[in-house]
Design a protein around this motif. Sequence first.
Motif, short mmCIF file in Angstrom:
data_model
loop_
_atom_site.label_atom_id
_atom_site.label_comp_id
_atom_site.label_asym_id
_atom_site.label_seq_id
_atom_site.Cartn_x
_atom_site.Cartn_y
_atom_site.Cartn_z
N TYR A 264 11.57 0.69 2.12
CA TYR A 264 10.96 -0.57 1.70
C TYR A 264 10.29 -1.23 2.91
N LYS B 151 6.37 -1.88 3.39
CA LYS B 151 5.94 -3.27 3.52
C LYS B 151 5.11 -3.45 4.79
N HIS C 248 4.44 -13.34 7.69
CA HIS C 248 5.38 -12.79 8.65
C HIS C 248 6.45 -11.91 8.03
N THR C 249 6.59 -11.91 6.71
CA THR C 249 7.85 -11.39 6.16
C THR C 249 8.04 -9.90 6.39
N ASN D 92 11.97 -7.34 8.13
CA ASN D 92 12.35 -6.07 7.50
C ASN D 92 12.14 -4.91 8.45
#
Lengths: 99, 323, 554, 629
Positions: C188, C192, C266-267, C271
């Motif tokens: 993921y 991403k 930024h997300t 991760n």
Amino acid sequence: MSPVNYVYLAAVLFTIGAAGVLIRRNAIVVFMCVELMLNAANLTLVAFSRIHGNLDGQIMAFFVMVVAAAEVVVGLAIIVMMYRSRHSASVDDASLMKL
Amino acid sequence: MAVLPAMSAAPGSAGPAVLAATSTSAGETAAFWVLGSVAVLGALGTVLLRRAVHSALCLAGTMVILALFYLANGAYFLGIVQIVVYTGAVMMLFLFVLMLVGVSTADSLKETLKGQRWLAAACGLGLGILLVAGLGQVSVRSFEGLGQANAGGNVPALASLLFTKYVVAFEVVGALLTVAAVGATLLTHRERIEKTKSQREQAEERVRAGKHLPPLPAPGVYARHNAVDRPGLLPDGTPSDLTVSATLRNRGQVREVGPEALHRVAALEQRTADSHGQTEHTGRMYGEPHDPERDVDDADDEGQGGREARKARGDAREEEAAK
Amino acid sequence: MSVANAGFPLLTVTAALPAAGAIATAALPAAKRGAAKWVALVVSVATLVLSLVVLARFDPGGPRYQLTESHAWIADFGVRYELGVDGIGAVLIALTALLLPFIIAAAWHDADELEPARPNRRWRPTQGFFALMLATEAMVIISFAATDVFLFYVFFEAMLIPMYFLIGGFGDRAHAAGEEEAAKQRSYAAVKFLLYNLVGGLIMLAAVIGLFVVTSDQLGEGTFSLQKITEARADGGFQLDTNIERLLFLGFFFAFAVKAPLWPLHTWLPNAMGESTAPVAVLITAVVDKVGTFAMLRFCLGLFPEASKWATPVVLVLALVSILYGALLAVGQRDIKRLIAYASISHFGFIILGVFAMTSQGQSGATLYMVFHGVSTAALMLVAGFLISRRGSRLIADYGGVQKVAPVLAGTFLVGGLATLSLPGLAPFISEFLVLVGTFSRYPVAGIVATAGIVLAALYVLLMYQRTMTGPVTRPEVRAMPDLRVREMAVAVPLVALLVFLGVFPKPLTDIVNPAVEHTMSDVQKKDPEPDHQVAETGWFDYKPAEHAGGDHK
Amino acid sequence: MESLIGLLVGFPLLGAAVLLCGGAKLDRSGHWLGVLFSGASFVTGVVLFAGMLGRPTDERALHQHLFSWVPVESFQADVAFQLDQLAMTFVLLITGVGTLIHIYSVGYMEHDVGRRRFFGYLNLFLAAMLLLVLADNYLLLYVGWEGVGLASYLLIGFWQFKPSAAVAAKKAFLVNRVGDAGLAIAIFLMFTTFGTFTFAPVLENATDAGEGMLTAIGLMLLLAACGKSAQVPLQSWLGDAMEGPTPVSALIHAATMVTAGVYLITRSGAIFNGAPDAQTAVVVVGAVTLIFGAIVGCAKDDIKKALAGSTMSQIGYMVLAAGLGPIGYAFAIMHLVTHGFFKAGLFLGAGSVMHGMNDEVDMRKYGGLRKYMPVTFVTFGLGYLAIIGFPGLSGFFSKDQIIEAAFAKGGTQGLILGAVTLIGAAITAYYMTRVMLMTFFGEERWRGQENEPHPHESPKVMTVPMIVLAFGSVFAGGLFKAGESFVHWLEPVTQFEHGHSPFSAAVVTGMTVVALLIGVAGAWLQYGRRPVPSVAPRGSLLTRAARRDLLQDDFNHVALVKPGEYLTRGLVYADNKVVDGAVNGTAAAFGGLSGRTRRVQNGFVRSYAVSMFGGAAVLVAATLLMRAV
């Protein structure tokens, strides 16, 4: 009356034929509707031929007829084959292309 | 048909002297409105009638009327060809195929695709209105008439065009027709690639596979109806779905054998046994003795009733096991 | 050195060396995985030496771009292979080359777990892992050196490929919910990362093409050459329509803001950093992300000065939000690596703030910030990685009292943390203070708001230290924890020493960076704000030179 | 001579580096090494002091430029030292008291496994503190400022295995950071106003900037001072800081670091002189803290926390004095120095008591200790007399001067301030007498406890520093007062004006003595005549509040910590759900959309035919439209 009325008539027939193609599920009837559309087209060719005093339109209609005949032959052959393999002449049954 | 000469004469009488006319004869006008209406009705019939045969007949009628219009428009050759080739040959071909497929089947006109009918109606109507509107814009006030072009006869004139100006197209179309004929033949022709299996070979195959050594039981055996959708009973009295044709099974159209029927069979056997004096052969296997009040028509066998019956059967079997 | 003067392609060689190293590493047979590690390490050290040569060859007083190389590449589109460094680029190349040996040394055993039980000709994770790292290094170096927009773009995007595999293929296996969940999270995170950066990159591609169109409109032939465009603008031969300039600016900025990353884009970073191993996380935040902020300085400001000024208010607000938001989220994290990731988001806010404050202090500070943040995050993250590798958990709550059993680890961790909170005496303080002063002198309110960030920084760093390192030792896993090993010391100690040294004596860097910043300032035609009451240079100022001279001869 | 200045900082810095990086090899000798480096710095300080005394007044200041630190265009930060009289005073205090406490620590920390580390931290603290007072510009001061914060953090949390110590350390650093932010903003303001932040040019030209700007700078500097000197409203960390080893409390949280705020205000005198509003703020902060700390000090049973309250209160005196302007600066520093002696002495005494009492800190479990630890008793007692302002001792002179200066402020303000300082003096006498009585007099309440302690005197290495400090507590004040020598010494740096008190000096002294007698009497009535219960009585509302540090932590908890927690939790949630959710949502929306549009491709010929006819209709329409147009 102007011969243009023939053309209007042809438009009406063409539209009815088109709607038939869209509505009917029986492949043979669909085919008939296609023939109806072809005939409507022929009628316009003939009518314009008369309006313009020119035989080219008739020649074109003639060719259309020949091609239509060829198409009917092949098309019906396909329908027969389809019927043989699926025991159905419904165009909706041939929907393998969907995901 | 009596009007025909009159109609054909109309443009002719205008003659070469009048190059451009603005109106057709009154006879033609009348014929147009009458026959045109019929043609439209025929077309609608083609689209709307449930039986394909009726559609085909309506279409044939429309085509004949169109042939008449061709004639009225001075396309004599085409008019004849339309009748001979289209109405005669093509439509017959249609009917022929219809016979092949099943002449009596009536299509359901119920729409299965969501929104298809409305879209079709909208498209059709829209296209029609647009076409008519477009034609209205063209607004041809006068027309030439074919008097001059058809002066030497329609067929010769066509022929001279066809074999001079359009000769290549003509040849190509001829080739097309030939190819189509050959193609149709090829398509519909089925060639046997392998030898047909004999009955013996089939039997041997079954033995080798180890399944169903004897022939499958026929449907309807011991059931109330000898119908193809009613499973036969095995020697222990349980119905076997295998006896029903695979097609029906796949469609889920196998009828249940209700408990009543089983009771009845048991009673019958009992009676047979009684009459033969074999008292030990009781209806034990088939549950309770025959109850005449429950001997009703098994119209409720389908659906809920069928499911209940299946359950009852299961219960009966459990009971038996308990004993 | 005379070779360099004779057109020796120093920059190309600097970038090509790790690329060649990557190929060599990847080509090694399965049985030679020990050799692969050494090859990677030696190549990265050699690259470091070359980058130091670049730094030494760079003359701060010379022309803006130095060590330039220029060759035709795709003639039809005016694309050239043009390299050259200004002070900022030179320093960042040095940073990249500096960090790589440490990253490689820290990652020494990271791929071992993936090795198949029996050597396999096709599946050679160790070789792949180190080759991907070197490949990333090569691409980053080219990106820092490219003065052709298209060339930059190509490598800016190509960087994603090795990074994708490094995150997705060689990620962290320590996950509370087990191996399967770890694999899910890892892929993921990798996807991403890729999608975010790809979207940014594609928007930038549109802007790059747009740039070609406008240059070919105005200059007769399309060009991507930064130098040519800058010169043409100085001559007045190249003037962009306001709206077009803004659109192109936005296209570029979006890509850089994703890469940097700027709130709210930024997300992907938490991760990506959380799921990759610590060395790869350092590679992401300390090296690869720097390309984003560097490119803002070089391309956004260099190519679209007017639009940059136009966008400044919004960018400043986003940067401020990043600073506070990143810091607050760092406070709320339970996972060490995610905490550091959010801290990085906060720090990138500072960098962007400095870039767009458009003062010499702000921009010098931002450039130094890129370098110092790289070093400090590397120190903190790599030590955190050592910690995690000992316990197999990323959760802060799984530690406590480490200081008692592993004092050296705790000590280096603390220094890394203190650098992260910008303690004076350590390098990041200088850059942060410069950014704040630079921002304050033009935008006082923004300066004050950003200052709140330094309080929050102390909060998250000290909370993390308190929860992991102090308190009684209650867990048997912690009690059995060994202190730093020799290899780990070799990674952590030089970084810590460097933080201290640069914190005390950053002058060599500021000398190189300052002229480049002056050029950028002249690009955007901005001057530092004058003090309200400029003090005439009296007092100690007069007194100093004589004193200084005397002191030197002592 | 100038080149020696660097050594002042250099010695302890080197010491810290050697001790912290030296490894286990230095475990056995490290503490003496620490003392050595500290002592070397002290000796250097003395040499410089001697040199300074040998020069005429206006040439006493020395300057040393080491290197250019951060040069970016107009932002020129240098590492440069400035040693003037003010700095010299601090240097001697820091290195002198520092060295004594180093020596004391050798004994106090004898059995601690981390002793080497402890001395490393202490050396680091000295270096940072010296950097703070020697810096010639605000930025370098800031480095020292945060440096002492770091040292304080490390030392409060020295016993990290105690969660309370770790929390206290973090709290101290954080609260200080708030103040540091203030200092940073003050530097920004100076830079934008003057283009520099070096002391000399800024202070010389301060008046150019206008009162508004000076007030802003002054308030920011005050914020910084509040953080470092534990003044209201940033006072909450000091009590908790007592978690650190006692020598740390003595050196950092009593004698030196916490007085940095006073140094900052005094150093920036020129700025405050130009900003009366800022001065008022300073005075108010000082006055409030003075009373606040004193009240807290009265209620604490923990000997160190009682002394911490006292420290806050005494620094309140200094800040108040510094806020009075040129009439008070010198007295603020004077009180700072004498306080450095006696408070360090008191803390060391407290440490000595704890040392003999199994590290017990609860005074209710002391009592009658004077027999068992006479040296501690005497030195502590001298410190006690000094702090309450017993006539003739250090505290008397310095405090008396401040009270006089407070009255001299003039007007209602002056009267209020004077009254506050007098009340403060009374409360000081009360709580210190309480400490004294509970610890050294009365019943031996420690007897009969489980794990009964065996009170004993501390070793020489601990008592000698206490004795030296006791000497300071006794004589320093008189020495400074004699011929106003201290005021004259500082005058070139801080300037000096004689205030005009509405009361004569004798009257003020009389009031002071009366106040202190009231305080002592009150304490004796409560604790001397009656036995002290070994479990604290419930007490009045005020007492209970004071035990909870006048609810300061509760206030912080409710006003800052809880909302902060909710905010971060909310943001973490929002980041997952909203920011990330928006992106994931977009992705899901595209997925859903394509899932929907995919259904258009349903595989039915007739559907495709419809779209074909629709297309044809559109084409016809378009053609017609084009013709129409």
